[in-house]
Design a protein around this motif. Structure first.
Motif, PDB file in Angstrom:
ATOM      1  N   VAL A 272      39.870  41.015  36.433  1.00  0.00           N
ATOM      2  CA  VAL A 272      39.505  41.317  37.828  1.00  0.00           C
ATOM      3  C   VAL A 272      38.944  40.079  38.540  1.00  0.00           C
ATOM      4  O   VAL A 272      39.261  39.837  39.710  1.00  0.00           O
ATOM      5  CB  VAL A 272      38.509  42.498  37.888  1.00  0.00           C
ATOM      6  N   ILE A 273      38.133  39.282  37.846  1.00  0.00           N
ATOM      7  CA  ILE A 273      37.600  38.051  38.460  1.00  0.00           C
ATOM      8  C   ILE A 273      38.744  37.117  38.835  1.00  0.00           C
ATOM      9  O   ILE A 273      38.742  36.486  39.900  1.00  0.00           O
ATOM     10  CB  ILE A 273      36.590  37.367  37.516  1.00  0.00           C
ATOM     11  N   ASN A 274      39.758  37.039  37.959  1.00  0.00           N
ATOM     12  CA  ASN A 274      40.956  36.246  38.270  1.00  0.00           C
ATOM     13  C   ASN A 274      41.649  36.789  39.517  1.00  0.00           C
ATOM     14  O   ASN A 274      42.089  36.036  40.397  1.00  0.00           O
ATOM     15  CB  ASN A 274      41.937  36.299  37.095  1.00  0.00           C
ATOM     16  N   ALA A 275      41.783  38.122  39.577  1.00  0.00           N
ATOM     17  CA  ALA A 275      42.443  38.761  40.733  1.00  0.00           C
ATOM     18  C   ALA A 275      41.677  38.465  42.020  1.00  0.00           C
ATOM     19  O   ALA A 275      42.288  38.179  43.061  1.00  0.00           O
ATOM     20  CB  ALA A 275      42.537  40.271  40.506  1.00  0.00           C
ATOM     21  N   ILE A 276      40.348  38.518  41.943  1.00  0.00           N
ATOM     22  CA  ILE A 276      39.521  38.212  43.125  1.00  0.00           C
ATOM     23  C   ILE A 276      39.723  36.756  43.546  1.00  0.00           C
ATOM     24  O   ILE A 276      39.894  36.446  44.729  1.00  0.00           O
ATOM     25  CB  ILE A 276      38.033  38.488  42.837  1.00  0.00           C
ATOM     26  N   TYR A 277      39.722  35.860  42.565  1.00  0.00           N
ATOM     27  CA  TYR A 277      39.846  34.418  42.852  1.00  0.00           C
ATOM     28  C   TYR A 277      41.146  34.123  43.613  1.00  0.00           C
ATOM     29  O   TYR A 277      41.144  33.360  44.584  1.00  0.00           O
ATOM     30  CB  TYR A 277      39.811  33.624  41.549  1.00  0.00           C
ATOM     31  N   PHE A 278      42.247  34.736  43.166  1.00  0.00           N
ATOM     32  CA  PHE A 278      43.544  34.419  43.771  1.00  0.00           C
ATOM     33  C   PHE A 278      43.896  35.305  44.964  1.00  0.00           C
ATOM     34  O   PHE A 278      44.911  35.088  45.618  1.00  0.00           O
ATOM     35  CB  PHE A 278      44.647  34.513  42.707  1.00  0.00           C
ATOM     36  N   SER A 279      43.077  36.319  45.248  1.00  0.00           N
ATOM     37  CA  SER A 279      43.369  37.218  46.372  1.00  0.00           C
ATOM     38  C   SER A 279      42.998  36.564  47.700  1.00  0.00           C
ATOM     39  O   SER A 279      42.042  35.792  47.776  1.00  0.00           O
ATOM     40  CB  SER A 279      42.587  38.532  46.233  1.00  0.00           C
ATOM     41  N   PRO A 280      43.730  36.882  48.762  1.00  0.00           N
ATOM     42  CA  PRO A 280      43.372  36.362  50.089  1.00  0.00           C
ATOM     43  C   PRO A 280      42.183  37.124  50.666  1.00  0.00           C
ATOM     44  O   PRO A 280      41.820  38.198  50.173  1.00  0.00           O
ATOM     45  CB  PRO A 280      44.641  36.634  50.909  1.00  0.00           C
ATOM     46  N   GLU A 281      41.581  36.560  51.694  1.00  0.00           N
ATOM     47  CA  GLU A 281      40.502  37.261  52.407  1.00  0.00           C
ATOM     48  C   GLU A 281      41.026  38.607  52.915  1.00  0.00           C
ATOM     49  O   GLU A 281      42.170  38.710  53.373  1.00  0.00           O
ATOM     50  CB  GLU A 281      40.037  36.428  53.604  1.00  0.00           C
ATOM     51  N   ILE A 298      46.096  50.364  31.774  1.00  0.00           N
ATOM     52  CA  ILE A 298      45.258  49.895  32.886  1.00  0.00           C
ATOM     53  C   ILE A 298      46.098  48.896  33.676  1.00  0.00           C
ATOM     54  O   ILE A 298      46.497  47.855  33.146  1.00  0.00           O
ATOM     55  CB  ILE A 298      43.964  49.223  32.382  1.00  0.00           C
ATOM     56  N   ARG A 299      46.394  49.236  34.931  1.00  0.00           N
ATOM     57  CA  ARG A 299      47.207  48.364  35.795  1.00  0.00           C
ATOM     58  C   ARG A 299      46.301  47.757  36.862  1.00  0.00           C
ATOM     59  O   ARG A 299      45.662  48.489  37.622  1.00  0.00           O
ATOM     60  CB  ARG A 299      48.335  49.152  36.458  1.00  0.00           C
ATOM     61  N   ILE A 300      46.257  46.437  36.914  1.00  0.00           N
ATOM     62  CA  ILE A 300      45.422  45.732  37.896  1.00  0.00           C
ATOM     63  C   ILE A 300      46.339  44.859  38.737  1.00  0.00           C
ATOM     64  O   ILE A 300      46.980  43.931  38.221  1.00  0.00           O
ATOM     65  CB  ILE A 300      44.347  44.871  37.193  1.00  0.00           C
ATOM     66  N   SER A 301      46.432  45.162  40.018  1.00  0.00           N
ATOM     67  CA  SER A 301      47.340  44.416  40.901  1.00  0.00           C
ATOM     68  C   SER A 301      46.569  43.742  42.021  1.00  0.00           C
ATOM     69  O   SER A 301      45.591  44.286  42.540  1.00  0.00           O
ATOM     70  CB  SER A 301      48.408  45.345  41.481  1.00  0.00           C
ATOM     71  N   ASP A 302      47.021  42.541  42.385  1.00  0.00           N
ATOM     72  CA  ASP A 302      46.407  41.803  43.491  1.00  0.00           C
ATOM     73  C   ASP A 302      47.487  41.391  44.484  1.00  0.00           C
ATOM     74  O   ASP A 302      48.674  41.648  44.275  1.00  0.00           O
ATOM     75  CB  ASP A 302      45.639  40.573  42.970  1.00  0.00           C
TER      76      ASP A 302
END
Length: 366
Positions: A272-281, A298-302
């Protein structure tokens, strides 16, 4: 338009059909077409030239999402059609058609119907071989990757064990010295820096041990809904910093799973921290927890930039990172891989639509 066909005409048609069949077989055997659509276009052109009235006909080939028509397609048409099958399932079709106003069903020769079925079968066989080759290539890459990760795990475990003792000594002696120099502010500050660096290095070693599955596990049956909700709650400041909205769905109110609670939390945090880092504002991160008969997914999508194909094979390797220097150690996903492997689970990644990445983690229920 129709007329009685003479023996000479039959012979000419037969030659055209055999020429077409040879041409199609050669095209498929050659297999130099990087683009399947180009191959199917060439086949349609060859087939149209082989039938009795090529100027009046159209040939349509459909394979999944691909549709190609050679000639002008006529809506009010009489036609012959043959299914394209792979592994017993229909994947598409080939159609030859004439205008109803000019032709009748008798316009099609029996040999033309046999030719159509033969070519449909040839395409089906080609698609089967293509699918088998693609699966073999994927399996080969996965085996190579597992082999590389196994070797890396062994090397990493050795490095971690070798570093543990000297790091413990550095930390212990630095703390003793700090106690002795507590009245010396400059010396005490320098020793604090040494201690902080040693603690940081110890955490890196701990991550290496996670990757190589050297950390002891405390397996217990836990309710993962609670663990995931607690983790998201702790990550709220990170979400708020970029105004990212997090959507969580569970397939049922209570999902039980036998795992190491601390390791599951760390795994979830890292992805999730990786997903937050690469997600846009103001982006969205979706987390779906799905309980199935034999496993829990568990599916985590960004909505980030996604993973470049060139990096696809390396993202779980220790110290590999696409982040700028200082933003990451390159151990986050390697730790995730180690934890999942030790739980006999799997992790894959795939592109999100229209952009971003989806990580799918699967844990066996037994």
């Amino acid at each position: 338009m129709e007329s009685q066909i003479t023996l000479e005409d039959k012979l000419k048609e037969r030659i055209k059909e055999l020429t077409c069949l040879y041409r199609v077989s050669s095209l498929i055997k050659d297999n130099s077409f990087n683009d399947l659509t180009e191959l199917l276009k060439e086949i349609a052109i060859s087939l149209k030239e082989a039938i009795r009235f090529p100027e009046e006909a159209f040939v349509e080939i459909k394979v999944e999402n691909f549709v190609f028509v050679e000639g002008e397609k006529i809506e009010d048409a009489i036609f012959i059609i043959s299914a394209i099958k792979t592994f017993g399932k229909i994947k598409g079709s080939i159609t030859i058609g004439y205008s109803k106003q000019k032709f009748s069903e008798n316009s099609f020769l029996e040999e033309e119907k046999l030719l159509l079925h033969k070519i449909a079968s040839e395409i089906g066989d080609f698609l089967e071989r293509k699918e088998i080759n693609e699966k073999e290539e994927i399996a080969k890459r996965q085996i190579e990757r597992v082999g590389r990760l196994t070797i890396l795990g062994e090397i990493t475990a050795g490095i971690a064990h070798e570093l543990n003792t000297p790091l413990a000594n550095i930390l212990g002696f630095a703390e003793l010295l700090k106690e002795q120099y507590k009245d010396d502010k400059v010396g005490s500050d320098d020793l604090t820096k040494i201690i902080d660096s040693a603690i940081y290095s110890r955490e890196v070693v701990k991550k290496l041990m996670f990757f190589s599955c050297e950390m002891p596990q405390q397996m217990a049956s836990v309710e993962i809904n609670v663990i995931i909700n607690e983790a998201i709650s702790l990550l709220k400041p990170s979400f708020n910093k970029k105004n990212i909205h997090c959507n969580i769905t569970f397939s049922s109110d209570k999902i039980q799973l036998k795992v190491d609670k601390i390791q599951l939390t760390q795994l979830f945090f890292n992805i999730v921290i990786n997903a937050i880092y690469f997600s846009p504002e103001k982006g969205n991160i979706n987390i779906d927890v799905i309980e199935k008969s034999k496993n829990v997914q568990i599916r985590i999508s960004d909505e980030g930039l996604g993973i470049e194909p060139v990096n696809s094979e390396n993202i779980f390797n220790p110290f590999f990172t696409t982040k700028p220097i200082g933003d990451g150690s390159g151990l986050g996903l390697s730790v995730v891989h180690g934890i999942i492997r030790s739980h006999k689970g799997t992790i894959i990644h795939q592109p999100n639509t229209p952009k971003g990445t989806i990580f799918v983690v699967s844990f066996p229920k037994n």
